[in-house]
Enzyme design. Sequence first.
Site, PDB file in Angstrom:
ATOM      1  N   LYS A   1       0.842  -1.205   0.000  1.00 34.76           N
ATOM      2  CA  LYS A   1       0.000   0.000   0.000  1.00 34.76           C
ATOM      3  C   LYS A   1       0.875   1.252   0.000  1.00 34.76           C
ATOM      4  CE  LYS A   1      -3.817  -2.542   1.875  1.00 34.76           C
ATOM      5  NZ  LYS A   1      -4.447  -3.167   3.017  1.00 34.76           N
TER       6      LYS A   1
ATOM      7  N   ASP B   1     -11.464   1.973   3.456  1.00 41.76           N
ATOM      8  CA  ASP B   1     -11.590   0.511   3.365  1.00 41.76           C
ATOM      9  C   ASP B   1     -13.048   0.080   3.588  1.00 41.76           C
ATOM     10  OD1 ASP B   1     -10.146  -1.740   2.729  1.00 41.76           O
ATOM     11  OD2 ASP B   1      -9.772  -2.316   4.810  1.00 41.76           O
TER      12      ASP B   1
ATOM     13  N   GLN C   1      -5.539  -2.423   9.148  1.00 42.70           N
ATOM     14  CA  GLN C   1      -5.295  -3.693   8.456  1.00 42.70           C
ATOM     15  C   GLN C   1      -5.910  -4.854   9.251  1.00 42.70           C
ATOM     16  OE1 GLN C   1      -3.487  -3.929   5.406  1.00 42.70           O
ATOM     17  NE2 GLN C   1      -4.224  -6.025   5.465  1.00 42.70           N
TER      18      GLN C   1
END
Length: 281
Positions: free
Chosen positions: A50, A117, A94
């Site tokens: 990322k 996300d 994450q």
Amino acid sequence: MIINGKNIAAKIKTQVKNEVEELKKQGITPGLAVILIGEDPASKIYVNNKKKACEETGIYSEEYFLPKSTSQKDLINLIKKLNSNNSINGILTQLPLPNHIDEHEIANYIDPQKDVDVFNPSNIGKIMTGDAKLLPCTPAGIIEILDHEKISVDGKNCVVIGRSNIVGKPIALLLLQKNGTVTICHSKTKNLKEICQMADIIISAVGKPCFVTKDMIKKETVVIDVGINRKSDGTICGDVDFENVAPLTSYITPVPGGVGPMTIAMLMKNTLIATKLQNNI
Ligand code: NAD
């Protein structure tokens, strides 16, 4: 036809890069913060990928590597700080999070406008009603692939295998919005083979190698393989028995090089979209 996800992802990243350059001329630099808790090696690779994608697209990035012992309260405090940090437009925690941290609780704290996300329930709800500005990266990447290859979903029998919150459920809703007739299959589904044999489009997000076999599909099916499975020799493969299934399909995504690169490209796109939203552009 074998779909080249890497190429499509590269195009998207170039578009993002160009738009980021334009924003920078207006004094706006999109920023992404990625939080990783614990030492999971696969997650570390994802976070570094990322970061690399941010560098490629000109997006400013911050990575927070926190110990596994980080408390829920400390994580929430960090998210609150990032919510009010003007140089950060996107926040991503994450997954997976350690067991002592309640994923659902954390999701509520991410500012919906910075939720690149698509973790916050308010953004997830908007997928249901069809007015989401930010779409979860992997499902959005699948839709980009279908659009790029001009694969129409309208009226097609779409079978989604897997019902996770990050892939199965949202991709089913997005296919429905594109007028697909959608069936969601999961570990308790009976007659999976027969259901798949009726499909024009199969999306497999199971996480088992060689799960989708040639006897499950009819000729000319479009097969999108989301699975990422590590083989004993260290290489990765998808859910689909690619060698035997591919000759029967009209389109198929390989693993690696299919959906995977799209997910990161869509994260960059989401960071750009979030930046524009926050700046009323
Ligand atoms: P998950 O791992 O949370 O769950 C797996 C799903 O498969 C469940 O919904 C389960 O019901 C279904 N399933 C299990 N056994 C089944 C069976 N016998 N028949 C039918 N369905 C069955 O799902 P996930 O998080 O969406 O991940 C799925 C796969 O996709 C994993 O390999 C993951 O690594 C991969 N993935 C890839 C990307 C990417 O960017 N390419 C992104 C997310 C996930």
